[in-house]
Enzyme design. Structure first.
Site, mmCIF file in Angstrom:
data_model
loop_
_atom_site.group_PDB
_atom_site.id
_atom_site.type_symbol
_atom_site.label_atom_id
_atom_site.label_comp_id
_atom_site.label_asym_id
_atom_site.label_seq_id
_atom_site.Cartn_x
_atom_site.Cartn_y
_atom_site.Cartn_z
ATOM 1 N N ARG A 133 0.810 -1.226 0.000
ATOM 2 C CA ARG A 133 0.000 0.000 0.000
ATOM 3 C C ARG A 133 0.843 1.276 0.000
ATOM 4 N NH1 ARG A 133 -3.482 -3.217 3.474
ATOM 5 N NH2 ARG A 133 -5.374 -3.732 2.311
ATOM 6 N N LYS A 162 4.173 11.064 -12.009
ATOM 7 C CA LYS A 162 3.324 10.231 -12.860
ATOM 8 C C LYS A 162 3.960 8.855 -13.017
ATOM 9 C CE LYS A 162 0.807 13.440 -15.862
ATOM 10 N NZ LYS A 162 0.570 13.818 -17.274
ATOM 11 N N GLU A 184 11.848 16.254 -25.560
ATOM 12 C CA GLU A 184 11.198 16.743 -24.345
ATOM 13 C C GLU A 184 11.839 18.037 -23.850
ATOM 14 O OE1 GLU A 184 8.496 15.716 -22.992
ATOM 15 O OE2 GLU A 184 8.208 13.593 -23.468
ATOM 16 N N LYS A 239 9.267 22.092 -15.267
ATOM 17 C CA LYS A 239 8.309 21.067 -14.870
ATOM 18 C C LYS A 239 7.974 21.170 -13.394
ATOM 19 C CE LYS A 239 6.818 16.377 -15.441
ATOM 20 N NZ LYS A 239 7.004 15.084 -16.125
ATOM 21 N N GLU A 293 -2.839 17.422 -12.525
ATOM 22 C CA GLU A 293 -3.206 17.754 -13.906
ATOM 23 C C GLU A 293 -4.676 18.141 -14.040
ATOM 24 O OE1 GLU A 293 -3.004 15.487 -18.114
ATOM 25 O OE2 GLU A 293 -1.127 15.430 -16.984
ATOM 26 N N ARG A 334 -1.074 21.686 -15.746
ATOM 27 C CA ARG A 334 -0.117 20.620 -16.009
ATOM 28 C C ARG A 334 -0.370 19.933 -17.347
ATOM 29 N NH1 ARG A 334 2.257 15.925 -11.880
ATOM 30 N NH2 ARG A 334 3.536 14.914 -13.471
ATOM 31 N N ASN A 394 1.815 18.068 -21.887
ATOM 32 C CA ASN A 394 1.520 17.027 -22.869
ATOM 33 C C ASN A 394 1.523 17.557 -24.304
ATOM 34 O OD1 ASN A 394 1.048 14.684 -21.149
ATOM 35 N ND2 ASN A 394 -0.685 15.857 -20.372
ATOM 36 N N HIS A 411 1.829 15.144 -27.172
ATOM 37 C CA HIS A 411 1.678 13.787 -26.667
ATOM 38 C C HIS A 411 0.404 13.099 -27.146
ATOM 39 C CE1 HIS A 411 5.041 14.999 -24.264
ATOM 40 N NE2 HIS A 411 5.072 13.871 -23.599
ATOM 41 N N HIS A 416 1.359 9.723 -28.623
ATOM 42 C CA HIS A 416 0.926 8.466 -28.012
ATOM 43 C C HIS A 416 0.142 7.613 -29.001
ATOM 44 C CE1 HIS A 416 1.235 9.950 -23.543
ATOM 45 N NE2 HIS A 416 2.406 9.657 -24.072
ATOM 46 N N HIS A 464 9.373 6.871 -27.679
ATOM 47 C CA HIS A 464 8.489 7.912 -27.158
ATOM 48 C C HIS A 464 8.897 9.315 -27.614
ATOM 49 C CE1 HIS A 464 5.797 10.051 -24.517
ATOM 50 N NE2 HIS A 464 6.818 10.663 -23.933
#
Length: 372
Positions: free
Chosen positions: A126, A148, A190, A231, A241, A245, A249, A252, A256, A271
Site C-alpha cells: 500500500r 506520474k 522533451e 516542470k 493535472e 499541467r 503534454n 503527446h 501516443h 516515445h
C-alpha cells in the site's frame, strides 16, 4: 551535498517536497544521499538488463559503502515491461525481497523503468517510498519528475497508473554519454517541448546551443536544470493535472497515438520521436485552425530536423497507420473529458494552451490530409 552536484531544483509540494540533483558523475553519491534521507532503511533496485550492464555496479557499490546491500530486480528493456505482466513480475519480486513498507524502491533506468518502479512503489504494501535515478535524457528532464507512474495497455499508453511522488531524483549527466545517438535525440524532444510550451527564450537558446548539449558541455546541465525547473513549477501549481499541467503534454496526444499504432515497437518509434512528430502535428493543426502562423511551424520543424529528429508521420518505418486506428487511440487519451477531445495547441512560439472540445471531424480531416 554530493560531490559533483552542479544544480539543485526543488519540487515544492509541502511535506512531500523533494530535490532534483543534477551533475556529472554523481551516481557514485547515491549511497551518501540514501543514507542521509533514509538512515535505517533497506533498498531494492529495479532496473533493466541494458542499464544493469552499464550502471548497476556503480549504484550497488555506492550503496554498499554506506552499509546498504540492495536487492536487485532486472527487467526486460523496452516498453513491453510497462505492462500488466511486467508490473506483476516487478511487484512479486519486491515482495520476494522481504522489504518492508518503510524501505526504499530505487528506479535505475529510463522512463519505462521509472514509470514501472514508481507504480510498483505506490501499490506494494500500500505504498513504499522511492528514489528516481534516471539514466536517459528523456527521463531526466521529464518522466522522473512530477510523480506520474503507470503502465501501458492495449487501449493506449499510461492508462493504468497513479500519482506517486519520489523522495529524490538524482540526475547524473555523465550516464547520458552511454546513450545511443537515437535515444539522446529522442530525449531532446522533451527538452525542446519546454520552450514550445511557454518559454520562447529557452527555445531560442536551444537553437543556438543544442550542439553543446549533445557534446556534454556545461550546456547539458543548464538545459536539464531549466527543463526540470519548468516542470517543477508546473507540478507545484497543478500536481494532479487539473488544469495547467496538461500543457506538459504538448505533442503527446498525437505522439501516443503513433506509438500505439506501432504497438510500442522501438524498432519503429520510441516515445521522444512520437513527441517530436506530435509537436509538429500540434503546430500544423493549430495553423490549420487559424491559430498559429505557419512560419512558427516551419521554425519548429527546422530545429527538430537539425538535431536529427523525425517530424512527419511518414518518417516512421513500416506501414502507415489507418486514420480510424489513430482516432481510436486519440479517443482514449487521458485528456479526453466526457467524450470531448482536448488538445494542447498553440498561438505562436511558446504560446501553448489547452483547447477543449475539439471537433473529432476536424482532427480526422487533418490526419487524412497528413496521411494522404
Amino acid at each position: 551535498m554530493i560531490d559533483g552536484v552542479k544544480r539543485t531544483v526543488r519540487v515544492d509540494l509541502g511535506e512531500r517536497s523533494y530535490d532534483i540533483l543534477i551533475g556529472r558523475s554523481i551516481l557514485s553519491g547515491l549511497g551518501e544521499a540514501f543514507k542521509t534521507l533514509f538512515p535505517s532503511s533497506k533498498a531494492v533496485i529495479i532496473t533493466d538488463s541494458n542499464v544493469a550492464g552499464l550502471h548497476l555496479d556503480t549504484a550497488e557499490a555506492s550503496l554498499r559503502e554506506v552499509g546498504v546491500d540492495p536487492y536487485v530486480i532486472v527487467m526486460e528493456p523496452g516498453e513491453k515491461s510497462k505492462s500488466y505482466k511486467g508490473l506483476m513480475k516487478a511487484a512479486d519480486a519486491v515482495l520476494d525481497s522481504k522489504l518492508e513498507r518503510g524501505d526504499i524502491v530505487i528506479a535505475l533506468g529510463g522512463g519505462v523503468i521509472g514509470d514501472l518502479a514508481g507504480f510498483v512503489a505506490g501499490i506494494v504494501r500500500r505504498g513504499m517510498r522511492f528514489i528516481q535515478v534516471p539514466t536517459t535524457l528523456l527521463s531526466q528532464v521529464d518522466s522522473s519528475v512530477g510523480g506520474k507512474t503507470g503502465i501501458n495497455t492495449s487501449h493506449g499508453k499510461n492508462l493504468i497508473g497513479l500519482f506517486n511522488q519520489p523522495h529524490l531524483v538524482l540526475a547524473d549527466t555523465a550516464v547520458l554519454d552511454t546513450l545511443t545517438p537515437r535515444d539522446f535525440k529522442a530525449g531532446y524532444a522533451e527538452v525542446a517541448k519546454y520552450g514550445l510550451i511557454n518559454d520562447p527564450d529557452f527555445f531560442e537558446w536551444l537553437e543556438r546551443h543544442w550542439q553543446g548539449i549533445f557534446d556534454g558541455g556545461p550546456e547539458r546541465e543548464e538545459a536539464i536544470a531549466c527543463s526540470c525547473q519548468a516542470k517543477a513549477d508546473v507540478v507545484a501549481a497543478d500536481e494532479k493535472e487539473a488544469n495547467q499541467r496538461a500543457l506538459l503534454n504538448l505533442g503527446h496526444t498525437f505522439g501516443h497515438a503513433l506509438e500505439g499504432m506501432a504497438e510500442y515497437d522501438a524498432e519503429r518509434i520510441v516515445h521522444g520521436e512520437g513527441v517530436a512528430i506530435g509537436m509538429v502535428l500540434a503546430h500544423e493543426f493549430s495553423s490549420r485552425l487559424g491559430l498559429c502562423d505557419a512560419a512558427v511551424t516551419d521554425r519548429v520543424v527546422a530545429h527538430l530536423q537539425a538535431v536529427g529528429l523525425p517530424t512527419h508521420i511518414r518518417d516512421i518505418p513500416g506501414q502507415l497507420p489507418k486514420v480510424d486506428l489513430l482516432m481510436d487511440y486519440i479517443a482514449q487519451d487521458k485528456k479526453v473529458s466526457r467524450g470531448n477531445l482536448n488538445f494542447i495547441l498553440t498561438r505562436g512560439l511558446g504560446q501553448s494552451f489547452v483547447e477543449k472540445g475539439v471537433e473529432p471531424a476536424a482532427v480526422r480531416a487533418f490526419l487524412e490530409e497528413k496521411l494522404g
